[in-house]
Scaffold this motif. Structure first.
Motif, PDB file in Angstrom:
ATOM      1  N   TYR A  31       0.842   9.135  10.380  1.00 19.92           N
ATOM      2  CA  TYR A  31      -0.068  10.170  10.854  1.00 19.92           C
ATOM      3  C   TYR A  31      -0.343   9.991  12.339  1.00 19.92           C
ATOM      4  CZ  TYR A  31      -3.805   6.922   9.076  1.00 19.92           C
ATOM      5  OH  TYR A  31      -4.614   5.861   8.780  1.00 19.92           O
ATOM      6  N   THR A  56       3.479   2.189  10.026  1.00 20.61           N
ATOM      7  CA  THR A  56       3.823   1.754  11.391  1.00 20.61           C
ATOM      8  C   THR A  56       2.598   1.318  12.191  1.00 20.61           C
ATOM      9  OG1 THR A  56       3.755   4.055  11.990  1.00 20.61           O
ATOM     10  CG2 THR A  56       5.926   3.081  11.746  1.00 20.61           C
ATOM     11  N   THR A  58      -0.475   2.656  12.732  1.00 17.86           N
ATOM     12  CA  THR A  58      -1.260   3.600  13.536  1.00 17.86           C
ATOM     13  C   THR A  58      -2.750   3.243  13.500  1.00 17.86           C
ATOM     14  OG1 THR A  58       0.339   5.261  12.839  1.00 17.86           O
ATOM     15  CG2 THR A  58      -1.578   6.062  14.055  1.00 17.86           C
ATOM     16  N   ASP A  74       0.467  -3.940   3.985  1.00 19.65           N
ATOM     17  CA  ASP A  74       1.596  -3.115   3.567  1.00 19.65           C
ATOM     18  C   ASP A  74       2.448  -3.978   2.651  1.00 19.65           C
ATOM     19  OD1 ASP A  74       2.749  -0.223   4.796  1.00 19.65           O
ATOM     20  OD2 ASP A  74       4.209  -1.425   3.670  1.00 19.65           O
ATOM     21  N   ASP A 224       0.133  -6.333  -1.783  1.00 20.87           N
ATOM     22  CA  ASP A 224       0.270  -5.195  -2.681  1.00 20.87           C
ATOM     23  C   ASP A 224      -1.126  -4.581  -2.827  1.00 20.87           C
ATOM     24  OD1 ASP A 224       0.495  -3.444  -4.796  1.00 20.87           O
ATOM     25  OD2 ASP A 224       1.879  -4.721  -5.916  1.00 20.87           O
ATOM     26  N   ALA A 225      -1.309  -3.375  -2.335  1.00 20.17           N
ATOM     27  CA  ALA A 225      -2.638  -2.755  -2.308  1.00 20.17           C
ATOM     28  C   ALA A 225      -3.169  -2.459  -3.712  1.00 20.17           C
ATOM     29  CB  ALA A 225      -2.599  -1.475  -1.481  1.00 20.17           C
ATOM     30  N   VAL A 279       3.939   2.107  -4.136  1.00 17.04           N
ATOM     31  CA  VAL A 279       3.319   3.230  -4.854  1.00 17.04           C
ATOM     32  C   VAL A 279       4.206   4.458  -4.588  1.00 17.04           C
ATOM     33  CG1 VAL A 279       1.304   4.740  -4.945  1.00 17.04           C
ATOM     34  CG2 VAL A 279       1.001   2.280  -4.564  1.00 17.04           C
TER      35      VAL A 279
HETATM   36  C1  LIG Z   1       2.336   7.158   4.382  1.00 12.95           C
HETATM   37  S1  LIG Z   1       2.818   5.539   4.790  1.00 12.95           S
HETATM   38  C2  LIG Z   1       1.550   5.074   5.905  1.00 12.95           C
HETATM   39  C3  LIG Z   1       1.816   5.613   7.265  1.00 12.95           C
HETATM   40  C4  LIG Z   1       0.807   5.143   8.271  1.00 12.95           C
HETATM   41  N1  LIG Z   1      -0.460   5.861   8.151  1.00 12.95           N
HETATM   42  C5  LIG Z   1       1.345   5.326   9.678  1.00 12.95           C
HETATM   43  O1  LIG Z   1       0.715   6.011  10.483  1.00 12.95           O
HETATM   44  O2  LIG Z   1       2.429   4.808   9.957  1.00 12.95           O
HETATM   45  C6  LIG Z   1       2.430   4.642   3.358  1.00 12.95           C
HETATM   46  C7  LIG Z   1       2.724   3.151   3.431  1.00 12.95           C
HETATM   47  O3  LIG Z   1       2.280   2.555   2.215  1.00 12.95           O
HETATM   48  C8  LIG Z   1       3.085   1.418   1.971  1.00 12.95           C
HETATM   49  N2  LIG Z   1       2.935   1.028   0.561  1.00 12.95           N
HETATM   50  C9  LIG Z   1       3.480   1.604  -0.533  1.00 12.95           C
HETATM   51  N3  LIG Z   1       3.115   0.949  -1.639  1.00 12.95           N
HETATM   52  C10 LIG Z   1       2.312  -0.056  -1.262  1.00 12.95           C
HETATM   53  C11 LIG Z   1       1.622  -1.073  -1.977  1.00 12.95           C
HETATM   54  N4  LIG Z   1       1.719  -1.190  -3.299  1.00 12.95           N
HETATM   55  N5  LIG Z   1       0.842  -1.913  -1.257  1.00 12.95           N
HETATM   56  C12 LIG Z   1       0.751  -1.819   0.100  1.00 12.95           C
HETATM   57  N6  LIG Z   1       1.422  -0.895   0.811  1.00 12.95           N
HETATM   58  C13 LIG Z   1       2.190  -0.019   0.142  1.00 12.95           C
HETATM   59  C14 LIG Z   1       4.477   1.888   2.343  1.00 12.95           C
HETATM   60  O4  LIG Z   1       5.330   0.778   2.602  1.00 12.95           O
HETATM   61  C15 LIG Z   1       4.192   2.748   3.576  1.00 12.95           C
HETATM   62  O5  LIG Z   1       4.377   2.001   4.736  1.00 12.95           O
END
Ligand SMILES: C[S@@+](CC[C@H](N)C(=O)[O-])C[C@H]1O[C@@H](n2cnc3c(N)ncnc32)[C@H](O)[C@@H]1O
Length: 408
Positions: A31, A56, A58, A74, A224-225, A279
């Motif tokens: 975003y 990334t 942000t 992440d 892991d969130a 996720v």
């Molecule tokens: C939509 S992106 C986030 C983008 C971020 N807001 C940016 O500006 O770059 C979602 C992120 O969630 C991470 N993700 C997915 N599953 C996850 C989990 N179980 N625990 C932590 N992070 C996870 C992905 O690797 C990805 O980098």
């Protein structure tokens, strides 16, 4: 009302392309800095800000630039590496040493391109780079390894590797005209001298932007969130995040070239395993495992089961598989919102940017379904705002869910 909602590219990764460190490497679902800045206004100076899906970086970088303490999670180790490199402070002496090292590497480059060097095991690598270009970037990589060693978690040379990642994507035939990455039909065939010239201009840009001091701090932790562990008594005051949407986009897919060239990935199987932990993961093995997946948490909102049933009964190929995909997505977000509570301060504020999607004509209203989970889990003061229209598809929007946590 929805008809007047605009696409607002200032709230997407597009607006980050000229914003210092934010512009180092792209991730399409990132975003915009402006959106985070808007959500961060009026947050108290001493607040600790969390992004549990940091991508990334942000949120972490905006927060640290504004003097806050940020923590970010992440699941992807490459993004953790990138986040930490992005938010470090670099002294002028350090940057000068790096520049001298790069000059030495570039002197060695031409001799090294005469030999064969390591290239990553990316499936169909010839789709990404022509044979010549591949030899040149492999030769440059060998010269950089000779000067700086391989990229590692805490190498002081990591800025060089960020520049290399950028070179890799700029010389590839990857096209980013859509939300998900595709390939250009024509492959780039560069001259031997073009590669070091391009690298140097990228590196120059990275050094200039790295010289700006970061007033606060951001710490990126591989986590892991869905199963958050405590943070040495640190409590979070504000969450600003954008989790994956239930839209079958794989982050690993877009990040593959960076991850292979920096050795965060070695083979396709690992990419599938990592996507299974994500996720909404949907890459390779992650899809086939869905059929045998078992729920760990049954106390999900009834609305989730209703939409899942509609998808399951749809007249479409893989309707059953995709109904499980959607169920697992909301199940995993519920686990995340549940485990998040253990690290929240007793008046924490949450902002989740989420997008809806459709499966066989059935609207999956991500925001409402997450709000239903939040109610079950004891969050309060829940509000919903439309942020922007996602693309020309009339049905797809991005929302901001705000909520508060006042303790259990
Ligand atoms: C939509 S992106 C986030 C983008 C971020 N807001 C940016 O500006 O770059 C979602 C992120 O969630 C991470 N993700 C997915 N599953 C996850 C989990 N179980 N625990 C932590 N992070 C996870 C992905 O690797 C990805 O980098």
């Amino acid at each position: 009302m929805l008809s007047i909602v605009k696409q607002k590219s200032e709230y997407t990764f597009k607006a980050n392309r000229n914003l210092g460190r934010h512009a180092w490497l792209r991730l399409t679902p990132a975003y915009g800095v402006k959106l985070v800045e808007k959500l961060i206004t009026s947050v108290a100076e001493e607040a600790v800000i969390l992004d549990p899906f940091s991508g990334t970086a942000t949120t972490g970088l905006v927060a640290a630039e504004k003097g806050y303490r940020a923590i970010a999670f992440d699941i992807n180790p490459f993004l953790i590496w990138l986040g930490n490199v992005k938010c470090n402070n670099y002294s002028q002496n350090h940057l000068t040493d790096l520049y001298t090292g790069v000059e030495k590497a570039l002197e060695e480059y031409k001799c090294l391109t005469q030999q064969k060097h390591w290239t990553p095991q990316i499936f169909n690598i010839e789709r990404w780079w022509s044979t010549n270009t591949l030899n040149f970037i492999a030769g440059l990589r060998a010269a950089l390894v000779h000067q700086f060693g391989e990229p590692t978690e805490d190498s002081i040379y990591n800025l060089v590797w960020v520049a290399f990642c950028r070179l890799v994507i700029e010389t590839s035939s990857a096209a980013f005209n859509h939300v998900s990455m595709s390939f250009n039909d024509t492959k780039n065939n560069f001259e031997i001298d073009y590669i070091p010239e391009l690298f140097l201009s990228i590196f120059d840009f990275i050094l200039k932007t790295a010289a700006t001091r970061i007033a606060g701090s951001a710490q990126f932790i591989e986590m892991d969130a869905r199963h958050i562990t405590t943070l040495d008594n640190i409590k979070i005051n504000k969450v600003i995040t954008s989790p994956p949407y239930p839209n079958r986009i794989s982050y690993i897919r877009e990040l593959r070239p960076y991850m292979y060239w920096t050795k965060f990935l070695h083979e396709a199987k690992e990419a599938g395993e990592l996507d299974w932990l994500a996720v909404g993961g949907t890459w390779g093995i992650a899809t086939s495992r869905l059929l045998s997946w078992q729920m760990q948490e049954e106390n999900l909102p009834q609305e989730v089961f209703s939409v899942v049933d509609k998808i399951k009964c749809s007249d479409g190929k893989n309707a059953q598989l995709l109904s499980i995909y959607v169920l697992k997505y909301f199940h995993d977000m519920h686990l995340h919102l549940s485990s998040l509570r253990s690290i929240l301060h007793n008046d924490a504020e949450l902002n989740y940017i989420v997008g809806n999607s459709t499966f066989f004509g059935n609207m999956v209203d991500t925001a409402s379904l997450m709000i239903a989970s939040m109610h079950i889990l004891g969050y309060s003061d829940i509000n919903l705002e439309i942020i922007r229209k996602r693309n020309c598809n009339k049905a797809l929007y991005e929302y901001c869910i705000s909520a508060k946590w006042f303790g259990s």
